[in-house]
Motif scaffolding. Structure first.
Motif, mmCIF file in Angstrom:
data_model
loop_
_atom_site.group_PDB
_atom_site.id
_atom_site.type_symbol
_atom_site.label_atom_id
_atom_site.label_comp_id
_atom_site.label_asym_id
_atom_site.label_seq_id
_atom_site.Cartn_x
_atom_site.Cartn_y
_atom_site.Cartn_z
ATOM 1 N N SER A 15 -28.341 14.793 10.641
ATOM 2 C CA SER A 15 -27.945 14.970 12.375
ATOM 3 C C SER A 15 -28.827 13.641 13.442
ATOM 4 O O SER A 15 -27.830 13.348 14.248
ATOM 5 N N LYS A 16 -29.464 12.952 12.729
ATOM 6 C CA LYS A 16 -29.678 12.075 13.519
ATOM 7 C C LYS A 16 -28.881 11.036 13.145
ATOM 8 O O LYS A 16 -28.587 10.321 14.388
ATOM 9 N N ILE A 17 -27.480 10.981 12.313
ATOM 10 C CA ILE A 17 -27.651 10.061 12.014
ATOM 11 C C ILE A 17 -25.691 10.457 12.369
ATOM 12 O O ILE A 17 -25.274 9.034 13.077
ATOM 13 N N TYR A 18 -25.583 11.503 12.382
ATOM 14 C CA TYR A 18 -24.134 11.353 13.168
ATOM 15 C C TYR A 18 -24.331 11.644 15.025
ATOM 16 O O TYR A 18 -23.609 11.070 15.722
ATOM 17 N N GLU A 28 -17.320 2.366 21.310
ATOM 18 C CA GLU A 28 -16.304 1.735 20.983
ATOM 19 C C GLU A 28 -15.415 1.407 19.689
ATOM 20 O O GLU A 28 -14.215 0.455 19.103
ATOM 21 N N LYS A 29 -16.725 2.698 18.341
ATOM 22 C CA LYS A 29 -16.149 2.287 17.814
ATOM 23 C C LYS A 29 -15.670 1.538 16.508
ATOM 24 O O LYS A 29 -15.336 1.293 15.720
ATOM 25 N N LYS A 30 -16.895 0.308 16.618
ATOM 26 C CA LYS A 30 -16.754 -0.652 15.906
ATOM 27 C C LYS A 30 -17.563 0.266 15.079
ATOM 28 O O LYS A 30 -17.173 -0.424 13.212
ATOM 29 N N GLY A 31 -18.250 1.170 14.339
ATOM 30 C CA GLY A 31 -18.785 1.303 13.097
ATOM 31 C C GLY A 31 -20.440 0.809 13.053
ATOM 32 O O GLY A 31 -20.554 -0.239 14.191
ATOM 33 N N ILE A 32 -21.074 1.768 12.176
ATOM 34 C CA ILE A 32 -22.355 1.427 12.489
ATOM 35 C C ILE A 32 -22.190 0.813 10.182
ATOM 36 O O ILE A 32 -22.297 1.848 10.029
ATOM 37 N N CYS A 33 -23.684 -0.084 10.198
ATOM 38 C CA CYS A 33 -22.895 -0.566 8.047
ATOM 39 C C CYS A 33 -24.668 0.178 7.868
ATOM 40 O O CYS A 33 -25.352 0.670 8.691
ATOM 41 N N PHE A 34 -24.209 0.691 6.289
ATOM 42 C CA PHE A 34 -25.277 1.080 5.975
ATOM 43 C C PHE A 34 -27.271 0.326 5.771
ATOM 44 O O PHE A 34 -27.966 0.936 6.624
ATOM 45 N N GLU A 35 -26.859 -0.724 5.886
ATOM 46 C CA GLU A 35 -28.188 -1.646 6.128
ATOM 47 C C GLU A 35 -28.574 -0.976 7.371
ATOM 48 O O GLU A 35 -30.237 -1.249 7.956
ATOM 49 N N GLN A 36 -27.896 -1.316 8.531
ATOM 50 C CA GLN A 36 -28.048 -0.708 10.104
ATOM 51 C C GLN A 36 -28.842 0.601 10.165
ATOM 52 O O GLN A 36 -29.820 0.983 10.705
ATOM 53 N N PHE A 37 -28.470 1.753 8.812
ATOM 54 C CA PHE A 37 -28.778 3.259 9.328
ATOM 55 C C PHE A 37 -30.296 3.095 8.223
ATOM 56 O O PHE A 37 -31.241 3.339 9.056
ATOM 57 N N VAL A 38 -30.502 1.868 7.499
ATOM 58 C CA VAL A 38 -31.520 1.606 7.115
ATOM 59 C C VAL A 38 -33.287 1.318 7.926
ATOM 60 O O VAL A 38 -34.203 1.864 7.942
ATOM 61 N N GLU A 39 -32.424 0.766 8.747
ATOM 62 C CA GLU A 39 -33.416 0.163 9.627
ATOM 63 C C GLU A 39 -33.733 0.893 10.845
ATOM 64 O O GLU A 39 -35.011 0.953 11.202
ATOM 65 N N ILE A 40 -32.574 0.923 11.016
ATOM 66 C CA ILE A 40 -33.162 2.005 12.254
ATOM 67 C C ILE A 40 -33.568 3.014 12.558
ATOM 68 O O ILE A 40 -34.549 3.033 12.715
#
Length: 147
Positions: A26-29, A37-49
């Motif tokens: 739910s946090k990711i969503y 702007e629908k640029k997208g978030i990559c996997f590594e950014q989620f791990v860091e965030i």
């Protein structure tokens, strides 16, 4: 990407409850909703965030992908996958709602026919409920057509 923390927390709670998502999903969503702007978030950014393990992020992204809540893409000049909200999910979600209401109507009709009651009060309540289901189905279908 700029987010409003209060709105973000409300989105996390809301979508966690509505979609029955685990906390990280739910946090990711909710976070992806702010990617206007629908640029997208990559996997590594989620791990860091989210300061989460790679396996946790991976399994929660997989859950969101298989639920059709998000989509992924890989730009031609990148090796990384990026994740965005699935704009078609509204349509998918409400088509499922319509399907469930139609199934309920079919089952209730069969039950009503089986019972074959002469109780006018009961029959009237049944018709009112059927009418409510039909109006909701029609309303949702009309809205989906406009979307």
């Amino acid at each position: 990407m700029e987010i409003d923390k209060e709105i973000y927390q409300d989105l996390v709670s809301f979508y966690g409850e509505v979609f029955h998502l685990p906390p990280l999903a739910s946090k990711i969503y909710a976070y992806l909703i702010f990617d206007f702007e629908k640029k997208g978030i990559c996997f590594e950014q989620f791990v860091e965030i989210f300061h989460a393990s790679k396996s946790s992020v991976s399994s929660n992204l997989h859950l969101l992908l298989t639920s059709n809540l998000i989509k992924d893409f890989t730009p031609i000049d990148e090796r990384k996958r990026f994740f965005v909200i699935n704009d078609n999910y509204i349509k998918i979600r409400f088509e499922e709602v319509i399907r469930k209401m139609q199934t309920e109507m079919e089952i209730l009709n069969r039950l009503h026919d089986f019972r074959n009651s002469d109780d006018e009060n009961l029959n009237e309540k049944f018709e009112i409920y059927k009418s409510l289901l039909n109006k909701n189905i029609d309303s949702i279908q009309e809205t989906l057509t406009k979307l």
